[in-house]
Design an enzyme around this catalytic site. Sequence first.
Site, PDB file in Angstrom:
ATOM      1  N   LYS A  41      -2.418  -4.729   7.683  1.00  0.00           N
ATOM      2  CA  LYS A  41      -2.956  -4.957   6.380  1.00  0.00           C
ATOM      3  C   LYS A  41      -4.292  -5.222   6.554  1.00  0.00           C
ATOM      4  O   LYS A  41      -4.309  -6.775   7.156  1.00  0.00           O
ATOM      5  CB  LYS A  41      -2.214  -5.637   5.479  1.00  0.00           C
ATOM      6  CG  LYS A  41      -2.476  -5.758   3.646  1.00  0.00           C
ATOM      7  CD  LYS A  41      -1.542  -6.557   2.823  1.00  0.00           C
ATOM      8  CE  LYS A  41      -2.315  -6.622   1.227  1.00  0.00           C
ATOM      9  NZ  LYS A  41      -1.572  -6.718   0.222  1.00  0.00           N
TER      10      LYS A  41
ATOM     11  N   SER B  56      -0.755  -4.162  -3.404  1.00  0.00           N
ATOM     12  CA  SER B  56      -1.411  -3.894  -2.679  1.00  0.00           C
ATOM     13  C   SER B  56      -2.124  -3.833  -1.221  1.00  0.00           C
ATOM     14  O   SER B  56      -2.623  -3.056  -1.268  1.00  0.00           O
ATOM     15  CB  SER B  56      -2.311  -5.042  -2.857  1.00  0.00           C
ATOM     16  OG  SER B  56      -0.997  -6.105  -2.123  1.00  0.00           O
TER      17      SER B  56
ATOM     18  N   SER C 215       3.667  -6.833  -3.643  1.00  0.00           N
ATOM     19  CA  SER C 215       2.066  -6.328  -3.204  1.00  0.00           C
ATOM     20  C   SER C 215       3.499  -4.986  -1.776  1.00  0.00           C
ATOM     21  O   SER C 215       2.099  -4.711  -1.323  1.00  0.00           O
ATOM     22  CB  SER C 215       1.297  -6.764  -2.998  1.00  0.00           C
ATOM     23  OG  SER C 215       0.741  -6.882  -3.659  1.00  0.00           O
TER      24      SER C 215
END
Lengths: 471, 80
Positions: free
Chosen positions: A79, A155, A179
């Site tokens: 990420k 996310s 997330s």
Amino acid sequence: MNLGTADAVSLASAVRAGELRARDVVAAALERIAARDRALNCFTAVVADAAMAAAERVDATVGRGDDPGPLAGVPFAVKNLFDVAGLSTLAGSKINRDRPAARRDAAGVRALRRAGAILVGALNMDEYAYGFTTENSHYGPTRNPHDPTRTAGGSSGGSAAAVAAGLVPFSLGTDTNGSIRVPAALCGVFGLKPTYGRVSRVGVVLFAPSLDHVGPLARSTRDIAASFDALQGPDPDDPVCSERPPEPCWPALTQGVADLRIAVADGYFAEGAEPEALAAVETVAAALGVTRRMVVPEARRARAAAMLITASEGANQHLADLRSRPGDFDLLTRDRFLAGALLPATFYVRAQRFRTWYRDRVRALFAEVDVLLAPTTPCAAPPLGQERMLIAGREVLTRMHLGLYTQPLSFIGLPVVSVPVRQAGALALGVQLVGAPFTEATLLRVAAALEAVGVVAAPVANRLDTPPALA
Amino acid sequence: MGPYRKSRLSPARGRPMVDQADEQAIRAYVDEIASRLDLSIDPASRPLVAAHLARLWTAAAVLMEFPLPEDVEPAQVFRP
């Protein structure tokens, strides 16, 4: 071996044995990314040259007869809120583009590189992690590999979608209120949110420091175990990292579940979901022979408290930029951060006090049970851009509602594995396996047992053009 | 603070802390506090910020009405 579908453990075994070259494994991954990522939008950066150079070094190590590490030659991605030396750490934002490039890899990236894994790129996310859908106005949405009209979740949407589409065997994400787990569930892959403080957060752009966790996503239980074992352990540079020595999950992975006390989470966790989300839990329960049900007290209040802590801490992290350059934020996050900045302190303090109370009540629960089962999300992946949805007959705000079942658990740092329940002809759904702190090994034993009987699985999604027929 | 004189933390009375129809009051609160914190809010965003704050305030109501014992301390522990 099919390089596009083999899991990390298979690839590493073959590289370690000299049966496969790391450079071929990485080159194949880079080709898949080049061919398929445009349609999915998982990656915000691909570091092809550095990855091939790292692969050559792994091959040279193997050639010398030295140990290249347990994840030798395995491509992975992170990420884009993890520092990667030489890249700007975007954290899903436009604002962070202006910051100098990271000088050092985040601790998690370093740990995986030490294990021989090869970083191939950085992955899309909701801006500053404040979202559950990876609908990012600066970099575009990440699409669900099972149905590109739908969200990949967030996310850590790029982290989940890249794994689900077989671009990389495993990835790193972060989880504050869900997330890792939400996108893992919506994309049909495994995701582990470890115990709070189990994995170092050094080199991670924080969102809500009281609640942020680092963890892996993958398509097999053993890949989750192998990557987590490389990641877990003390880090004196991380003020919240536990000093507890690592407790490897790999050795006991196939031990089975006969000695475990498992129950379905009732009450809050059994209401307010679409029928198929609850059916997924019942499928897992049936496979494990679980009939017991237990209520987690005050879970609704826990979610409320988590929201308040998140909003307050998140706003404070970004207060300077909210003052000086509000127009550079994503519209989907800015107004929520602004609202968080205006909350009275008494709410925040009360939320942290309630956290103590709730932690103690749930700790008492885990004296009577080893694993709780709960849905990961109240529904399958909603369409991109959908503001509202009907869940169990009630209209709710789509994005925030995806965290309904994840938030009360991350609130007190419990370890959770989201397992992808096999759904022929239907959209992916996940089930949370929840344990007491530091019981990741137990949770992965359960996940492995479910995988062994085919109840949970994460085959590569390759239906980019054809949405699945819904049951 | 003006807008909240009529809305009290009062679990005994069973009323929500914020009258959900009281959008004007929330917007006035947003304007007042944001300006004191040097946060300038675009006019187009004012209703959205207010709506988000109203949702957070509703979450706060759920939290604050819980009778937490006095001796429960905040979760964070500071080590000097």
